[in-house]
Scaffold this motif. Sequence first.
Motif, PDB file in Angstrom:
ATOM      1  N   THR A  11      13.848 -10.768   1.017  1.00 14.03           N
ATOM      2  CA  THR A  11      13.039 -10.758  -0.204  1.00 14.03           C
ATOM      3  C   THR A  11      11.719 -10.013  -0.027  1.00 14.03           C
ATOM      4  O   THR A  11      11.148  -9.545  -1.014  1.00 14.03           O
ATOM      5  N   ASN A  12      11.227  -9.869   1.197  1.00 15.20           N
ATOM      6  CA  ASN A  12      10.004  -9.089   1.414  1.00 15.20           C
ATOM      7  C   ASN A  12      10.198  -7.622   1.063  1.00 15.20           C
ATOM      8  O   ASN A  12       9.221  -6.909   0.823  1.00 15.20           O
ATOM      9  N   ASN A  13      11.435  -7.157   1.056  1.00 11.77           N
ATOM     10  CA  ASN A  13      11.736  -5.751   0.766  1.00 11.77           C
ATOM     11  C   ASN A  13      12.226  -5.522  -0.660  1.00 11.77           C
ATOM     12  O   ASN A  13      12.656  -4.413  -0.982  1.00 11.77           O
ATOM     13  N   LEU A  14      12.173  -6.539  -1.482  1.00  8.23           N
ATOM     14  CA  LEU A  14      12.693  -6.425  -2.842  1.00  8.23           C
ATOM     15  C   LEU A  14      11.805  -5.506  -3.686  1.00  8.23           C
ATOM     16  O   LEU A  14      10.588  -5.684  -3.731  1.00  8.23           O
ATOM     17  N   PRO A  15      12.389  -4.503  -4.337  1.00  7.72           N
ATOM     18  CA  PRO A  15      11.594  -3.634  -5.212  1.00  7.72           C
ATOM     19  C   PRO A  15      11.273  -4.340  -6.521  1.00  7.72           C
ATOM     20  O   PRO A  15      11.844  -5.389  -6.830  1.00  7.72           O
TER      21      PRO A  15
END
Length: 140
Positions: A11-15
């Motif tokens: 989720t830290n990489n979710l755009p």
Amino acid sequence: MSRDFGVYLHTNNLPTPEEWKEEILQQRFPCELDSDIALLTFSGFLRCSVNGVISGFEYYTSDLDNEVLNELNLSRSLNFDITFCAGAPAAEAIAALAAASCLTKLSEGYLVDFCSGKTVPSDAVIEWAKSQPEMQATFS
């Protein structure tokens, strides 16, 4: 024939929804995603027009459990699963392929094609999606 895909990501990489929508357009998929959603909590039919015609796919989210992670034996740290389910109309499969592959790319995750069992990493996912039979008319 229906097509189902799982996108496994952190989720830290979710755009943002807008970044996701823009990536689909930049990759020249014939789709326009409804970006008025909360990516982590939305569940249900997500509209995504294909060649200007209303279409879409089912979109479901869940936390990724350790059992699934162990089965997949993936090298990146992941904590979330987004499932894309397309019905029989080809437009739904095109929309789901475009959306799932672009989300995978942006989030540096993995896409799993549940029909074939193939796992595709983010650095190869766009090329893979464009090579699928549903996309042949668009990218041949």
